[in-house]
Design a protein around this motif. Structure first.
Motif, PDB file in Angstrom:
ATOM      1  N   LEU A   4      -1.501  -5.016  13.628  1.00 57.14           N
ATOM      2  CA  LEU A   4      -2.105  -5.277  12.322  1.00 57.14           C
ATOM      3  C   LEU A   4      -2.142  -4.022  11.459  1.00 57.14           C
ATOM      4  O   LEU A   4      -1.924  -4.088  10.246  1.00 57.14           O
ATOM      5  CB  LEU A   4      -3.509  -5.841  12.501  1.00 57.14           C
ATOM      6  CG  LEU A   4      -3.576  -7.233  13.139  1.00 57.14           C
ATOM      7  CD1 LEU A   4      -5.021  -7.640  13.364  1.00 57.14           C
ATOM      8  CD2 LEU A   4      -2.866  -8.256  12.293  1.00 57.14           C
ATOM      9  N   LYS A   5      -2.407  -2.879  12.069  1.00 54.99           N
ATOM     10  CA  LYS A   5      -2.406  -1.624  11.305  1.00 54.99           C
ATOM     11  C   LYS A   5      -0.994  -1.275  10.831  1.00 54.99           C
ATOM     12  O   LYS A   5      -0.801  -0.818   9.705  1.00 54.99           O
ATOM     13  CB  LYS A   5      -3.003  -0.498  12.135  1.00 54.99           C
ATOM     14  CG  LYS A   5      -4.503  -0.628  12.256  1.00 54.99           C
ATOM     15  CD  LYS A   5      -5.102   0.494  13.061  1.00 54.99           C
ATOM     16  CE  LYS A   5      -6.603   0.245  13.187  1.00 54.99           C
ATOM     17  NZ  LYS A   5      -7.269   1.244  13.989  1.00 54.99           N
ATOM     18  N   LEU A   6       0.001  -1.480  11.678  1.00 54.90           N
ATOM     19  CA  LEU A   6       1.384  -1.242  11.288  1.00 54.90           C
ATOM     20  C   LEU A   6       1.796  -2.181  10.149  1.00 54.90           C
ATOM     21  O   LEU A   6       2.439  -1.762   9.191  1.00 54.90           O
ATOM     22  CB  LEU A   6       2.317  -1.420  12.489  1.00 54.90           C
ATOM     23  CG  LEU A   6       3.797  -1.164  12.246  1.00 54.90           C
ATOM     24  CD1 LEU A   6       4.026   0.281  11.803  1.00 54.90           C
ATOM     25  CD2 LEU A   6       4.597  -1.469  13.497  1.00 54.90           C
ATOM     26  N   PHE A   7       1.383  -3.425  10.255  1.00 50.20           N
ATOM     27  CA  PHE A   7       1.646  -4.379   9.182  1.00 50.20           C
ATOM     28  C   PHE A   7       1.028  -3.885   7.869  1.00 50.20           C
ATOM     29  O   PHE A   7       1.649  -3.956   6.807  1.00 50.20           O
ATOM     30  CB  PHE A   7       1.064  -5.748   9.556  1.00 50.20           C
ATOM     31  CG  PHE A   7       1.150  -6.766   8.450  1.00 50.20           C
ATOM     32  CD1 PHE A   7       2.323  -7.442   8.206  1.00 50.20           C
ATOM     33  CD2 PHE A   7       0.032  -7.044   7.668  1.00 50.20           C
ATOM     34  CE1 PHE A   7       2.396  -8.386   7.190  1.00 50.20           C
ATOM     35  CE2 PHE A   7       0.100  -7.978   6.645  1.00 50.20           C
ATOM     36  CZ  PHE A   7       1.278  -8.649   6.412  1.00 50.20           C
ATOM     37  N   GLY A   8      -0.191  -3.372   7.933  1.00 52.49           N
ATOM     38  CA  GLY A   8      -0.859  -2.843   6.746  1.00 52.49           C
ATOM     39  C   GLY A   8      -0.135  -1.652   6.152  1.00 52.49           C
ATOM     40  O   GLY A   8      -0.032  -1.517   4.931  1.00 52.49           O
ATOM     41  N   GLU A   9       0.371  -0.785   6.983  1.00 52.50           N
ATOM     42  CA  GLU A   9       1.101   0.387   6.502  1.00 52.50           C
ATOM     43  C   GLU A   9       2.407  -0.015   5.805  1.00 52.50           C
ATOM     44  O   GLU A   9       2.777   0.553   4.791  1.00 52.50           O
ATOM     45  CB  GLU A   9       1.407   1.327   7.665  1.00 52.50           C
ATOM     46  CG  GLU A   9       0.177   2.023   8.220  1.00 52.50           C
ATOM     47  CD  GLU A   9       0.487   2.818   9.484  1.00 52.50           C
ATOM     48  OE1 GLU A   9       1.685   2.938   9.844  1.00 52.50           O
ATOM     49  OE2 GLU A   9      -0.464   3.295  10.117  1.00 52.50           O
ATOM     50  N   VAL A  10       3.086  -0.994   6.366  1.00 50.81           N
ATOM     51  CA  VAL A  10       4.367  -1.416   5.824  1.00 50.81           C
ATOM     52  C   VAL A  10       4.197  -2.199   4.523  1.00 50.81           C
ATOM     53  O   VAL A  10       4.932  -2.005   3.565  1.00 50.81           O
ATOM     54  CB  VAL A  10       5.143  -2.269   6.862  1.00 50.81           C
ATOM     55  CG1 VAL A  10       6.380  -2.890   6.259  1.00 50.81           C
ATOM     56  CG2 VAL A  10       5.507  -1.416   8.063  1.00 50.81           C
ATOM     57  N   THR A  11       3.207  -3.092   4.466  1.00 52.08           N
ATOM     58  CA  THR A  11       3.063  -3.984   3.318  1.00 52.08           C
ATOM     59  C   THR A  11       2.044  -3.507   2.289  1.00 52.08           C
ATOM     60  O   THR A  11       2.038  -3.988   1.166  1.00 52.08           O
ATOM     61  CB  THR A  11       2.631  -5.389   3.781  1.00 52.08           C
ATOM     62  OG1 THR A  11       1.350  -5.299   4.410  1.00 52.08           O
ATOM     63  CG2 THR A  11       3.654  -5.990   4.720  1.00 52.08           C
ATOM     64  N   GLY A  12       1.156  -2.613   2.688  1.00 49.44           N
ATOM     65  CA  GLY A  12       0.083  -2.193   1.790  1.00 49.44           C
ATOM     66  C   GLY A  12      -1.107  -3.132   1.836  1.00 49.44           C
ATOM     67  O   GLY A  12      -2.082  -2.950   1.102  1.00 49.44           O
ATOM     68  N   LEU A  13      -1.051  -4.162   2.676  1.00 48.06           N
ATOM     69  CA  LEU A  13      -2.156  -5.100   2.832  1.00 48.06           C
ATOM     70  C   LEU A  13      -3.019  -4.660   4.002  1.00 48.06           C
ATOM     71  O   LEU A  13      -2.498  -4.338   5.061  1.00 48.06           O
ATOM     72  CB  LEU A  13      -1.624  -6.512   3.091  1.00 48.06           C
ATOM     73  CG  LEU A  13      -0.695  -7.084   2.030  1.00 48.06           C
ATOM     74  CD1 LEU A  13      -0.088  -8.387   2.525  1.00 48.06           C
ATOM     75  CD2 LEU A  13      -1.453  -7.307   0.737  1.00 48.06           C
TER      76      LEU A  13
END
Length: 92
Positions: A4-13
């Motif tokens: 989830l943190k990696l997803f946030g870093e990639v998408t800005g969400l």
């Protein structure tokens, strides 16, 4: 949480963990307390409500959706007297 943190870093969400919940679906043979120890939200079971609609593991029954039908009927009753075409009512 890494995913989830990696997803946030990639998408800005980003995820607000205080507002987040987890619902395990058929995870009886897993130790959920251990898996979710780094998750800051709470764990909830089924049935639950998401965006105002009931979510269950099985089929939804008409009784569970009756409140939605009642709201639609109430809104449609007010539109009947207005000068809208059938297509216009559907869009509205």
């Amino acid at each position: 949480m890494k995913i989830l943190k990696l997803f946030g870093e990639v998408t800005g969400l980003t995820i607000n963990q205080e507002k987040s919940t987890v619902s395990a679906i058929r995870c009886t043979d897993l130790n959920l307390a251990e898996i979710l120890q780094s998750f800051g939200g709470k764990q909830v079971g089924f049935p639950l409500t998401y965006l105002g609609l009931p979510i269950t593991l099985g089929r939804l029954r008409m009784v569970q959706l009756q409140f939605v039908l009642d709201r639609i009927r109430t809104r449609l009753a007010g539109w009947k007297g207005k000068l809208l075409t059938l297509a216009g009512r559907r869009v509205l």
